[in-house]
Design a protein around this motif. Structure first.
Motif, PDB file in Angstrom:
ATOM      1  N   ALA A   1      85.262  29.116  70.774  1.00  0.00           N
ATOM      2  CA  ALA A   1      83.898  28.366  70.467  1.00  0.00           C
ATOM      3  C   ALA A   1      82.906  28.842  71.573  1.00  0.00           C
ATOM      4  CB  ALA A   1      83.896  27.125  70.608  1.00  0.00           C
ATOM      5  N   ALA A   2      83.385  28.900  73.030  1.00  0.00           N
ATOM      6  CA  ALA A   2      82.743  29.569  73.990  1.00  0.00           C
ATOM      7  C   ALA A   2      82.218  31.040  73.883  1.00  0.00           C
ATOM      8  CB  ALA A   2      83.565  29.729  75.182  1.00  0.00           C
ATOM      9  N   GLN A   3      82.786  31.842  72.692  1.00  0.00           N
ATOM     10  CA  GLN A   3      82.380  33.170  72.383  1.00  0.00           C
ATOM     11  C   GLN A   3      80.922  32.937  71.684  1.00  0.00           C
ATOM     12  OE1 GLN A   3      85.466  35.763  71.351  1.00  0.00           O
ATOM     13  NE2 GLN A   3      86.929  33.837  72.201  1.00  0.00           N
ATOM     14  N   VAL A   4      80.668  31.905  70.877  1.00  0.00           N
ATOM     15  CA  VAL A   4      79.785  32.006  70.046  1.00  0.00           C
ATOM     16  C   VAL A   4      78.548  30.855  70.276  1.00  0.00           C
ATOM     17  CG1 VAL A   4      81.124  33.006  68.284  1.00  0.00           C
ATOM     18  CG2 VAL A   4      80.999  30.310  68.527  1.00  0.00           C
ATOM     19  N   SER A   5      79.098  29.746  71.160  1.00  0.00           N
ATOM     20  CA  SER A   5      77.976  28.884  71.360  1.00  0.00           C
ATOM     21  C   SER A   5      77.666  28.508  72.722  1.00  0.00           C
ATOM     22  CB  SER A   5      78.545  27.531  70.723  1.00  0.00           C
ATOM     23  OG  SER A   5      77.957  26.195  71.112  1.00  0.00           O
TER      24      SER A   5
ATOM     25  N   GLY B   1      85.424  39.450  73.027  1.00  0.00           N
ATOM     26  CA  GLY B   1      86.358  39.793  72.023  1.00  0.00           C
ATOM     27  C   GLY B   1      87.317  38.655  72.170  1.00  0.00           C
ATOM     28  N   PRO B   2      88.160  38.942  70.941  1.00  0.00           N
ATOM     29  CA  PRO B   2      89.465  38.070  70.944  1.00  0.00           C
ATOM     30  C   PRO B   2      90.245  37.725  72.141  1.00  0.00           C
ATOM     31  CG  PRO B   2      89.324  39.506  69.238  1.00  0.00           C
ATOM     32  CD  PRO B   2      88.268  39.757  70.128  1.00  0.00           C
ATOM     33  N   GLN B   3      90.536  36.582  72.464  1.00  0.00           N
ATOM     34  CA  GLN B   3      91.103  36.086  73.703  1.00  0.00           C
ATOM     35  C   GLN B   3      92.558  35.540  73.459  1.00  0.00           C
ATOM     36  OE1 GLN B   3      89.608  36.610  77.108  1.00  0.00           O
ATOM     37  NE2 GLN B   3      88.319  38.058  75.649  1.00  0.00           N
ATOM     38  N   ALA B   4      93.358  35.994  74.258  1.00  0.00           N
ATOM     39  CA  ALA B   4      94.969  35.231  74.152  1.00  0.00           C
ATOM     40  C   ALA B   4      95.422  34.935  75.644  1.00  0.00           C
ATOM     41  CB  ALA B   4      96.022  36.173  73.826  1.00  0.00           C
ATOM     42  N   ARG B   5      95.808  33.553  75.787  1.00  0.00           N
ATOM     43  CA  ARG B   5      96.299  33.082  77.035  1.00  0.00           C
ATOM     44  C   ARG B   5      97.740  32.922  76.830  1.00  0.00           C
ATOM     45  NH1 ARG B   5      92.302  34.994  77.914  1.00  0.00           N
ATOM     46  NH2 ARG B   5      90.373  34.178  78.831  1.00  0.00           N
TER      47      ARG B   5
ATOM     48  N   ALA C   1      93.449  29.600  67.030  1.00  0.00           N
ATOM     49  CA  ALA C   1      92.128  29.241  66.698  1.00  0.00           C
ATOM     50  C   ALA C   1      90.939  30.403  66.271  1.00  0.00           C
ATOM     51  CB  ALA C   1      91.461  28.403  67.829  1.00  0.00           C
ATOM     52  N   VAL C   2      90.053  30.108  65.322  1.00  0.00           N
ATOM     53  CA  VAL C   2      88.950  30.816  65.241  1.00  0.00           C
ATOM     54  C   VAL C   2      87.726  29.920  65.014  1.00  0.00           C
ATOM     55  CG1 VAL C   2      89.109  30.628  62.787  1.00  0.00           C
ATOM     56  CG2 VAL C   2      88.077  32.645  63.494  1.00  0.00           C
ATOM     57  N   ALA C   3      86.352  30.446  65.728  1.00  0.00           N
ATOM     58  CA  ALA C   3      85.224  29.446  65.812  1.00  0.00           C
ATOM     59  C   ALA C   3      84.288  30.421  65.484  1.00  0.00           C
ATOM     60  CB  ALA C   3      85.413  28.986  67.141  1.00  0.00           C
TER      61      ALA C   3
ATOM     62  N   ALA D   1      82.935  35.599  63.454  1.00  0.00           N
ATOM     63  CA  ALA D   1      84.166  34.821  64.173  1.00  0.00           C
ATOM     64  C   ALA D   1      84.435  35.269  65.585  1.00  0.00           C
ATOM     65  CB  ALA D   1      85.262  35.143  63.209  1.00  0.00           C
ATOM     66  N   ALA D   2      84.878  34.185  66.067  1.00  0.00           N
ATOM     67  CA  ALA D   2      85.511  34.264  67.639  1.00  0.00           C
ATOM     68  C   ALA D   2      86.975  33.997  67.589  1.00  0.00           C
ATOM     69  CB  ALA D   2      84.575  33.739  68.543  1.00  0.00           C
ATOM     70  N   TYR D   3      87.610  34.701  68.061  1.00  0.00           N
ATOM     71  CA  TYR D   3      89.114  34.281  68.252  1.00  0.00           C
ATOM     72  C   TYR D   3      89.647  33.895  69.342  1.00  0.00           C
ATOM     73  CZ  TYR D   3      88.575  36.769  63.748  1.00  0.00           C
ATOM     74  OH  TYR D   3      88.223  37.273  62.375  1.00  0.00           O
TER      75      TYR D   3
END
Length: 973
Positions: A694-698, A783-787, A797-799, A947-949
């Protein structure tokens, strides 16, 4: 104003027969303005009914379940009984009822030695709908073999119809427990029971150990149900103001008339006492070998059903550990050995015999003897020096608040009452003692008046007690790898003798399960509500307002039972980025440090003596018509008995006006916070993944992730490990200055007689004229983030950012989230994919739509499911699905409140623009959403380019994700 009290049903008399139930006792519950009725049925069933003037009615049926191994039979059974019953033969009546109901709580839970099925609702029709479903599910489940394979365990080939591909173990509970046993808190809990009670059922993992679950057979599961889920072994609980005879008639006709009494021995013997202390060591998947160890010293005590002993240990535990300045807490933390108290520290009455534990976490290896010596020496010093009577009185004050407070905050009060009485009831004690402590308190006070009580207890039951275990919980960086290898070895061992016929049987069973999962089911056999059952209006909450200098003050009359609640929200001026990122660290530390000349220990004792607690928090909010118009605030919230209202005001004034931070104390607090956040990742990875996406879009979500997400964890780690304390203290000073220049809004909630409390000491603090700030954070790029962390399962998750609250499409997005969750993601991710959970959510205030999975064995498959959600909307869906989604969505707009929360929610909601008129307009639009609206909003807002992943997992996902065209930036947590 006074709140009208509706007439309650007449109480039955002792000895009166209500059908085949006999009334055994009728007791007053003056603190909660209610009554307890205890009954027994001819077949041995026990029933407790609490009569209260509360529109939230509750039910629960609890069965003592005493597993003799770690196959998870009780836990798996809890899942299976909710997957179809004689009267409701649909695959998942429990999940099917979630959107057909206005429930305020629905769940089922497996503990060490009992399983319970509770619900609550404010709608009478809904109550009896759910009652019928719960009774049929628990006593007459279908227990299909396919359900056992889906939620329990099964063999399945990597490609289900190809026996030449890799053979794997699958199952919802199997994957759930793989994830659960990667969490240090869960490993500690299982080791706790096994260490103290090695000869009893508590030595087993009632949830199921992944290595033992495959040993559970379908026949054993059915036999366990037949023995344990019988009225003679049942404890029924009901609560509210619905007529008891009608409830009992329903239980009689659904269940009791079909059973005769039977005898089942579910007794748990006493654990044979140890003759000398022991040491145990267990490991969990973890790479933090420098700070990841915990050491806890624990003792077995007397029977937890002993009401006097239970109260005294509860009070003593609070005296010793209840605040930062407590006589056991402070020496342990000040020692510097560890960063925080160990998990499970304190008194536990959740076993048949009580237990007490204390220790430290945040340790390196090899500190066992030091921690043990520190604990024992500190206890010895407390016995020798004695306990300050003021500390005891402060603890008794906290119990007085707990007895008087009626709150639905966080959990329905109706079910909190159930768990309070279940403790003694299930272990053969008096359930009344869980609800009314007056007799035990009188005895305790009388004993305290003539001599020492607690010091002899400590000497006798701890220091001189050889039934003691020192437990070390240590991280093992290689454990996940070994667990994966052990799982492969287990599969190989169990399948070593498989013939081609066996492999074809697995293929056939897998295809049969998938065929059943794909079948359309008709849930029309289940009861439901209509949209006309949804309350159309927002209940009024009267309050008055006044201006006091720069402050706006609201006073809310509520039947609080003699408690006073006070909220001080300070709207902040412009905040620089370097202060924004540490604002939650300030609010976390400010109530646990010193103030106005008192150090943290003295202030903690003062707060315990005169308040029921004071907390502080940071928040960001948006206007209902603009997602990018943000406002930041710091809130201080406290409660106290009305007689201590002025003292509460004084405490809150000192915390706001004169906080005192020291480097040493701040370091302690930050290390404690860091340890807690690290531990929470494996348990709540889906929440962290959602925030990161969500931080990638909002903009609002970007702030939330900075504060409470993995970015916030990185910031905290950098300060603790990078020597940033002095700079942080400087930033705290700047935050304090800005805070006092902010705009205060106060809300006082109390009874009419207590609303005149003088708030001038607080309102006079704010003399500045700074304008309220409007932060404008930018969503995160990258872009898409993985931890990556120590977890054998994934959280995906996708937001998407969508529209503000007042936009005409917002209600449709809320309905869409509920539809996707119940009709699509549950089936695809849980039933077919083996994840423990799959969800869609929409926050209508922040405008963020998200889909996520929880404890998921898959990554690429799950993202394919997210991507195909739009295709699902083109499958045959009709009026029923939309109506149920609207019913489910409407619950989000009508949360369960209580006197402590209803006023602050209404007043602060009005101040933010979410007035009753705005909320009622939203609900009106919600009730008119149709399928065309759902497809339209999905096409408009939930598209791939928007979408943000993000995900949290135990492995780099990029090797799997190429087929979906996604490339993740990977970082270690």
């Amino acid at each position: 104003m006074t709140t009208a009290v509706s007439p309650l049903p007449a109480l039955p008399g002792v000895g009166e027969r209500l059908g085949r139930f006999t009334v055994d006792r009728v007791e007053d519950l003056p603190e909660m303005q209610g009554h307890l009725i205890l009954l027994t049925h001819e077949n041995g069933a026990r029933h407790a009914h609490v009569v209260r003037d509360d529109d939230n009615s509750a039910f629960g049926v609890t069965f003592p379940t005493v597993p003799r191994d770690s196959t998870g039979v009780a836990h798996i059974l809890e899942h299976i009984v909710l997957m179809g019953s004689q009267k409701y033969p649909v695959p998942d009546p429990f999940f099917a009822m979630l959107p057909r109901s206005l429930n305020t709580f629905m769940n089922a839970m497996t503990s060490n030695d009992w399983t319970t099925y509770p619900f609550s609702t404010r709608n009478e029709k809904d109550y009896f709908n759910l009652l019928g479903v719960y009774l049929d599910a628990t006593f007459f489940p279908l227990m299909r073999y396919e359900s056992f394979r889906q939620d329990g365990h099964r063999f399945e080939f990597e490609t289900p119809d190809d026996p030449s591909t890799e053979l794997k173990l699958q199952g919802v509970v199997y994957n759930e427990m793989k994830g659960a046993m990667a969490a240090p808190g869960a490993v500690m809990w299982r080791a706790f029971g096994k260490a103290l009670f090695p000869d009893l059922t508590y030595a087993n993992n009632s949830g199921g150990s992944p290595s033992d679950i495959p040993a559970l057979t379908y026949d054993n599961l059915r036999a366990f149900h037949a023995a344990h889920y019988h009225p003679s072994n049942a404890f029924f609980y009901t609560y509210g103001k619905l007529p008891l005879p009608r409830i009992l008639d329903e239980i009689e006709s659904h269940v009791m008339s079909r059973f005769t009494a039977q005898t089942l021995d579910v007794s748990i013997p006493d654990q044979t006492p140890f003759t000398e202390p022991r040491q145990e060591r267990v490991t969990y998947p973890g790479s933090d070998t420098e700070r990841g160890t915990q050491v806890s010293v624990m003792w077995k005590l007397g029977l937890s059903s002993d009401a006097d002993a239970n109260l005294r240990w509860s009070v003593l535990s609070d005296v010793l550990l209840g605040n930062a300045g407590a006589p056991l807490t402070r020496p342990l933390i000040d020692s510097g050995l560890g960063s925080a108290l160990a998990d499970l520290t304190g008194y536990r009455d959740s076993f048949r015999e009580g237990a007490f534990a204390v220790g430290l976490k945040g340790l390196g290896a090899g500190r066992v003897q030091e921690v043990e010596a520190l604990v024992l020496d500190t206890l010895g010093a407390i016995v020798e020096e004695g306990i300050d009577p003021e500390l005891i009185e402060s603890s008794l004050h906290q119990f007085e608040i707990g007895q008087k407070e009626v709150s639905n905050s966080g959990f329905p009060y109706a079910l909190g009452v159930m768990f309070r009485l279940l403790g003694p009831w299930l272990y053969g004690g008096d359930p009344l003692t869980g609800l009314r402590l007056d007799t035990q308190l009188e005895k305790l006070r009388a004993d305290l008046a003539v001599g020492k009580v607690f010091e002899p207890m400590l000497q006798r039951e701890l220091l001189d007690n050889p039934h003691r275990v020192t437990l070390e919980l240590a991280p093992d960086p290689e454990l996940v790898t070994r667990m994966e290898a052990q799982e492969r070895e287990l599969v190989q061992s169990l399948s070593a003798d498989f013939t081609d016929e066996d492999r074809q049987r697995i293929v056939a069973e897998s295809l049969r399960l998938k065929e059943l999962q794909a079948q359309e089911n008709d849930p029309s056999v289940l009861p439901t509500l209509a949209l006309s059952d949804v309350p159309a209006s927002i209940p009024p909450v009267p309050y008055t307002t006044e201006e006091a200098g720069r402050a706006l003050v609201a006073r809310v009359p509520q039947p609080t039972g003699g408690l006073t609640y006070l909220d001080v929200q300070v709207r902040l001026p412009e905040l620089p980025d370097d202060l924004l990122e540490v604002l939650p660290l300030y609010t976390s530390a400010v109530t646990k440090s010193g103030a106005a000349g008192q150090d943290y220990a003295a202030l903690a004792r003062r707060m315990e003596a005169v308040t029921g607690g004071v907390s502080a928090s940071a928040s960001s909010g948006v206007r209902p018509d603009d997602l990018h118009r943000l406002r930041l605030a710091v809130s201080f919230s406290g409660k106290a008995l009305a007689r201590n209202g002025e003292a509460l005001v004084d405490v809150m004034r000192d915390l706001i006006a004169a906080p005192e931070f020291t480097r040493e104390r701040l370091e302690q607090l930050l290390k404690q916070r860091l340890a807690g956040l690290k531990a929470s990742v494996v348990n709540s990875g889906n929440a962290y993944a959602e925030r990161l996406a969500a931080a990638q879009v909002s903009p609002a979500a970007a702030i939330g992730e900075t504060w409470g997400g993995l970015t916030g964890l990185d910031t905290l780690k950098g300060i603790v490990e990078g020597g940033g304390l002095d700079d942080l203290l400087s930033r705290f000073g700047r935050i304090h200055t800005l805070l006092l220049s902010g705009q205060p809004v106060l809300c006082l909630t109390a009874t009419e007689d207590d609303l005149g409390l003088d708030l001038t000491p607080l309102t006079a603090l704010f003399t500045g004229d700074a304008a309220v700030g409007r932060p404008q954070p930018r969503p995160r790029d990258g872009g898409p983030q993985a931890r990556v962390t120590d977890s054998p399962v994934a959280f995906n998750a996708v937001a998407f950012e969508t529209v503000p609250y007042t936009h005409a499409d917002s209600p449709a997005l809320l309905v869409l989230a509920r539809l996707l969750r119940s009709e699509y993601l549950l089936k695809e991710l849980r039933e077919k994919g083996g994840a423990y959970g799959g969800s869609a959510s929409f926050d209508p205030r922040e405008g963020v739509f998200a889909m996520s999975s929880y404890r998921d064995p898959n990554i690429v498959r799950t993202y394919r499911v997210f991507r195909d959600a739009r295709v699902f909307l083109d499958t045959p869906l009709g009026e029923r699905e939309v109506t149920e989604a609207i019913l489910s969505a409407s619950k989000a707009l009508d949360p369960l409140t209580s006197p402590d929360t209803v006023g602050r929610l209404r007043f602060f909601g009005d101040q933010a623009g979410f007035t009753p008129e705005v909320q009622e307009a939203y609900k009106t639009r919600l009730l008119n959403v149709g399928m065309a609206d759902l497809k339209r909003v999905m096409d408009a807002y939930l598209t791939p380019e928007r979408a943000a992943y993000a995900l949290v997992a135990g492995r780099d996902p990029n090797g799997e994700m190429t087929e979906l065209g996604l490339s993740f930036t990977v970082q270690a947590i």
